[in-house]
Design a protein around this motif. Structure first.
Motif, PDB file in Angstrom:
ATOM      1  N   CYS A 161       1.040   5.892  -5.361  1.00 15.23           N
ATOM      2  CA  CYS A 161       1.769   5.227  -4.279  1.00 15.23           C
ATOM      3  C   CYS A 161       1.893   3.732  -4.538  1.00 15.23           C
ATOM      4  O   CYS A 161       2.789   3.084  -4.015  1.00 15.23           O
ATOM      5  CB  CYS A 161       1.028   5.487  -2.965  1.00 15.23           C
ATOM      6  N   ASP A 209      -0.823   1.715  -4.007  1.00 13.03           N
ATOM      7  CA  ASP A 209      -1.777   1.040  -3.110  1.00 13.03           C
ATOM      8  C   ASP A 209      -2.839   0.312  -3.931  1.00 13.03           C
ATOM      9  O   ASP A 209      -3.414   0.886  -4.841  1.00 13.03           O
ATOM     10  CB  ASP A 209      -2.495   2.062  -2.211  1.00 13.03           C
ATOM     11  N   CYS A 223       0.377   1.118   1.455  1.00 12.47           N
ATOM     12  CA  CYS A 223       1.178   1.739   2.506  1.00 12.47           C
ATOM     13  C   CYS A 223       0.382   1.763   3.820  1.00 12.47           C
ATOM     14  O   CYS A 223      -0.805   1.419   3.851  1.00 12.47           O
ATOM     15  CB  CYS A 223       1.561   3.155   2.090  1.00 12.47           C
ATOM     16  N   CYS A 266      -3.780   8.144  -0.675  1.00 10.78           N
ATOM     17  CA  CYS A 266      -3.613   6.879   0.050  1.00 10.78           C
ATOM     18  C   CYS A 266      -4.793   6.684   1.006  1.00 10.78           C
ATOM     19  O   CYS A 266      -5.337   5.586   1.116  1.00 10.78           O
ATOM     20  CB  CYS A 266      -2.319   6.892   0.850  1.00 10.78           C
TER      21      CYS A 266
HETATM   22 ZN    ZN Z   1      -0.144   4.913  -0.144  1.00 10.36          ZN
END
Ligand code: ZN
Length: 152
Positions: A38, A40, A63, A126
């Protein structure tokens, strides 16, 4: 109000107003976490006093789920002993990865909101990034700067 709406509100609130966000002077451990799926990134810093999490803060960009999870985590583990914090890591890890894991509000408190992520398998990392980073910091407190953690 549906339970799912309540969970979503908790996530949104902690994303908009992350708790314990910022630098931590006199940290005894500093660990970087990265979730390449993602993008992150977070840096987790904590100060252990007498084997207890005296203070914990995070910085970074990610995120909404990764930010909210880190915010909820710092709230939950502050003041806990190392063993209590690691037990909480195990409990949350089960909550995120095992569909049959019981959602025990009494034990999880606000962390139960993270159970909503189970419906979105791509987002589990996440939510778990900060927890893996925490476990790494607690299991092998390293002198600054600490090692990097990746969920891969
Ligand atoms: Zn994320």
């Amino acid at each position: 109000m549906q339970l799912q709406d309540l969970y979503r509100d908790v996530i949104l609130d902690h994303n908009r107003h992350p708790r314990n966000f910022g630098p931590l002077p006199e940290a005894s451990a500093s660990i970087e976490g990265f979730n390449p799926l993602c993008g992150d990134r977070l840096t987790l810093r904590l100060r252990l006093v007498d084997d207890r999490v005296d203070d914990i803060r995070f910085e970074g960009q990610g995120c909404a789920i990764s930010t909210a999870s880190a915010s909820l985590m710092t709230e939950a583990v502050k003041g806990k002993t190392r063993d209590e914090a690691l037990a909480l890591f195990d409990r949350v890890h089960r909550l995120l990865t095992d569909d049959s894991a019981e959602i025990d509000d009494a034990k999880l408190g606000k962390l139960a909101a993270l159970s909503g992520v189970r419906e979105f398998p791509a987002r589990v990392k996440c939510a778990s990034l900060c927890w893996h980073t925490l476990a790494s910091a607690l299991k092998s407190p390293a002198p600054l700067p600490g090692p990097s953690v990746s969920t891969e």
